[in-house]
Design a protein around this motif. Structure first.
Motif, PDB file in Angstrom:
ATOM      1  N   PRO A   1      33.475   1.541 -21.589  1.00 55.66           N
ATOM      2  CA  PRO A   1      32.536   1.303 -22.679  1.00 55.66           C
ATOM      3  C   PRO A   1      32.922   0.061 -23.475  1.00 55.66           C
ATOM      4  O   PRO A   1      34.083  -0.347 -23.518  1.00 55.66           O
TER       5      PRO A   1
ATOM      6  N   ASP B   1      18.884   7.598 -23.747  1.00 50.41           N
ATOM      7  CA  ASP B   1      18.523   8.884 -23.147  1.00 50.41           C
ATOM      8  C   ASP B   1      17.568   8.692 -21.979  1.00 50.41           C
ATOM      9  O   ASP B   1      17.693   9.351 -20.933  1.00 50.41           O
TER      10      ASP B   1
ATOM     11  N   ARG C   1      27.505  11.368 -22.433  1.00 44.22           N
ATOM     12  CA  ARG C   1      28.271  12.543 -22.868  1.00 44.22           C
ATOM     13  C   ARG C   1      27.347  13.688 -23.248  1.00 44.22           C
ATOM     14  O   ARG C   1      27.586  14.852 -22.901  1.00 44.22           O
ATOM     15  N   ARG C   2      26.273  13.388 -23.967  1.00 45.32           N
ATOM     16  CA  ARG C   2      25.365  14.461 -24.399  1.00 45.32           C
ATOM     17  C   ARG C   2      24.600  15.046 -23.214  1.00 45.32           C
ATOM     18  O   ARG C   2      24.336  16.249 -23.181  1.00 45.32           O
TER      19      ARG C   2
ATOM     20  N   ARG D   1      19.303   2.196 -28.874  1.00 47.18           N
ATOM     21  CA  ARG D   1      19.270   3.059 -30.058  1.00 47.18           C
ATOM     22  C   ARG D   1      17.850   3.439 -30.471  1.00 47.18           C
ATOM     23  O   ARG D   1      17.635   4.410 -31.197  1.00 47.18           O
TER      24      ARG D   1
ATOM     25  N   TYR E   1      27.022   5.347 -23.425  1.00 46.35           N
ATOM     26  CA  TYR E   1      28.088   6.333 -23.201  1.00 46.35           C
ATOM     27  C   TYR E   1      27.858   7.596 -24.037  1.00 46.35           C
ATOM     28  O   TYR E   1      28.162   8.712 -23.581  1.00 46.35           O
ATOM     29  N   ASP E   2      27.297   7.452 -25.210  1.00 43.30           N
ATOM     30  CA  ASP E   2      26.982   8.634 -26.016  1.00 43.30           C
ATOM     31  C   ASP E   2      25.929   9.490 -25.307  1.00 43.30           C
ATOM     32  O   ASP E   2      26.043  10.732 -25.269  1.00 43.30           O
ATOM     33  N   ALA E   3      24.929   8.842 -24.726  1.00 44.62           N
ATOM     34  CA  ALA E   3      23.899   9.593 -23.989  1.00 44.62           C
ATOM     35  C   ALA E   3      24.493  10.262 -22.753  1.00 44.62           C
ATOM     36  O   ALA E   3      24.126  11.394 -22.409  1.00 44.62           O
TER      37      ALA E   3
ATOM     38  N   THR F   1      27.986   1.425 -26.174  1.00 45.38           N
ATOM     39  CA  THR F   1      28.442   2.725 -26.678  1.00 45.38           C
ATOM     40  C   THR F   1      27.310   3.750 -26.746  1.00 45.38           C
ATOM     41  O   THR F   1      27.538   4.946 -26.550  1.00 45.38           O
ATOM     42  N   THR F   2      26.093   3.302 -27.013  1.00 44.88           N
ATOM     43  CA  THR F   2      24.974   4.250 -27.071  1.00 44.88           C
ATOM     44  C   THR F   2      24.693   4.843 -25.694  1.00 44.88           C
ATOM     45  O   THR F   2      24.322   6.012 -25.567  1.00 44.88           O
TER      46      THR F   2
END
Length: 528
Positions: free
Chosen positions: A24, A6, A36-37, A167, A32-34, A29-30
């Protein structure tokens, strides 16, 4: 609570990034998750990390802003290495973000999968590189990376991000997550060097200006034109400076290897070189005449006098130096060029190529062209008329095969639906042809022209000249390019003359999405 990913993504948004190329992997992956969010940065999935770096490069070249590419650790990052090296060689700012193994054992070869010393691998091709060792260090390191690629000579940087830190929760305050980018210091232009340059240029009869990529990245087009007018000097360019003046402008003689430039350069008795490195390719393998009265302006002091001794060297940003030069130059151009200038302006290629002439006639003036490392691309350097800056691109010094098509995809992303053209040889196109999937996924309006002479044409040319025509591994067995395009859902055409090419390009310009146009040809030498 925010985690390390983040912090990273928030920092990227605050620095102005809105597009990220790449793919990714397990160690990213973390991130890419950030992404997306957070939602402010659009991700562009490429099918190979090298192509992702090429796309970020094309994005940067067409916009003048840094590109962004993200990979996983290990092989993902090293796949991108060639693209980063291309940016290093051509002075293009991109930021590589790469995942990395856990921070606590990053210094050990302990069998963690994807483990490798990425800092050492990328050291020769990045202006700054670093590995985060604590989660709250990420914003500061991101600021350092951005500052390094944005200040002085633009070049790539790399930030390696251990997966456990991505993470990990951060306790940083909101103010601490803003990447710290210090303001650019005011630059002092050496007055004595400016005075010496004025005296040398004013004392010459036939001065000429050579404008390179440094002038383009400095935003110095207006200053180049003003100095040319003040001196009465024609302007030639390197490939990376091509189009800094509209090549229809009476002061422009185009690329330094063009027919027009070759008529003028032997007569020049002084040269003002601005942000140009005098590379092998640009100087026709050191055969280009360079006057002894050479004034060289460059933001990188290591480049001043690197390839030619200078009479006056000025270490400075091109725009700032030319502004001071204009203040000091008296009015009244020199008159020594006489009819030579007009003869140079009238010169034309000895063997014009119908593909190049047809493309120039049919494409809108604002459409950028990305030429891959190929024989037709080499001819585009000199024979393509650029109507403005950032309109013709080539991997000009690292000369990477397969660059043109994915770089054009990156430019198409930046241009938001406006067309872009790539010109590739058959060999180079197949190195990154999987990116047809990217073109269709995002409906990118790239017209991919494949000049198919069933050979590695440039290498075959060398084997003909240097090895008495003993050809080996340069003649290619190719797929049916139209069937290849169809497999990806890309409309295509095969053309054999100017009228067919004109019709195919017009149809492609009306299409919302990619097009492939194959131009079959016999192998021949394109060098003049």
């Amino acid at each position: 609570m925010r985690n390390g990913a983040d912090l990273l993504v928030d920092g990227l948004v605050r620095l102005g990034f809105r597009h990220l190329f790449g793919m990714p992997g397990s160690h990213s992956t973390t991130i890419y998750d950030a992404l997306r969010r957070q939602g402010s940065i659009a991700t562009i999935l490429t099918r190979n990390e090298q192509a992702g770096a090429f796309a970020a490069d094309g994005y940067a070249r067409v916009t003048g802003k840094p590109g962004l590419v993200c990979t996983t650790a290990g092989p993902g990052a090293t796949n991108a290495l060639t693209g980063v090296a291309e940016c290093w060689a051509d002075s293009v700012p991109i930021l590589l973000l790469a995942g990395q193994v856990n921070a606590d054992r990053i210094h050990q070869e302990c069998g963690a999968y994807h483990e490798v010393d990425l800092e050492s691998i990328f050291r020769p091709v990045t202006k700054w590189r670093g590995t985060a060792r604590a989660v709250d260090d990420i914003p500061a390191m991101l600021g350092q990376a951005f500052d390094a690629m944005s200040r002085g000579r633009p070049r790539p940087t790399a930030l390696f991000l251990p997966q456990d830190l991505m993470r990990q929760e951060s306790h940083a305050s909101d103010s601490a997550v803003v990447p710290a980018v210090p303001p650019s210091p005011s630059q002092s232009i050496p007055a004595q060097a400016i005075a010496e340059a004025v005296a040398l240029l004013r004392g010459s009869q036939r001065p000429i200006i050579l404008a390179g990529g440094g002038a383009l990245w400095a935003g110095a087009a207006a200053e180049v034109r003003a100095v040319a007018e003040r001196l009465g000097a024609p302007v030639v360019t390197s490939l990376n400076g091509k189009g800094i003046l509209d090549e229809r402008d009476p002061y422009s003689l185009g690329h330094a290897r063009s027919a027009r430039a070759k008529e003028a350069l032997p007569h020049a008795d002084a040269m003002l070189a601005i942000g140009c490195r005098f590379t092998e390719v640009m100087t026709d393998w050191r055969r280009m005449p360079v006057p002894a009265n050479l004034v060289q302006i460059d933001v990188d002091p290591d480049q001043i006098g690197m390839n030619h001794p200078v009479a006056v060297g000025i270490e400075a940003d091109a725009k700032a130096a030319l502004t001071e030069l204009l203040r000091a130059l008296p009015e009244g151009p020199t008159e020594g060029w006489g009819p030579i200038w007009e003869q140079a302006r009238a010169a034309r290629p000895a063997r014009p190529e119908w593909l190049i002439e047809t493309l120039r006639a049919v494409l809108p003036e604002s459409t950028p062209v990305f030429a891959d490392a190929c024989e037709m691309g080499y001819r585009l350097h000199t024979d393509w008329t650029s109507y403005g800056p950032r309109s013709l691109f080539y991997p000009s010094n690292y000369i990477t095969l397969g660059w043109g098509f994915p770089a054009a995809l990156g430019a198409a992303v930046a241009r938001g639906g406006e067309p872009v053209v790539s010109v590739s040889g058959d060999g180079g196109f197949l190195m990154t042809a999987q990116e047809l999937a990217t073109a269709t996924r995002y409906r990118l309006p790239v017209i991919a022209i494949v000049h198919n002479d069933s050979s590695y044409g440039a290498i075959k040319n060398i084997q003909q000249r240097a090895h008495e025509g003993r050809y080996l591994d340069v003649e290619l067995n190719n797929p049916d390019f139209l069937k290849l395009a169809d497999a990806f859902g890309v409309p295509s055409a095969r053309v054999t003359d100017a009228d067919e090419l004109r019709g195919a390009v017009i149809a492609a310009l009306d299409r919302q999405g990619p097009t492939l146009i194959e131009v079959p040809d016999r192998w021949r030498s394109f060098r003049t």
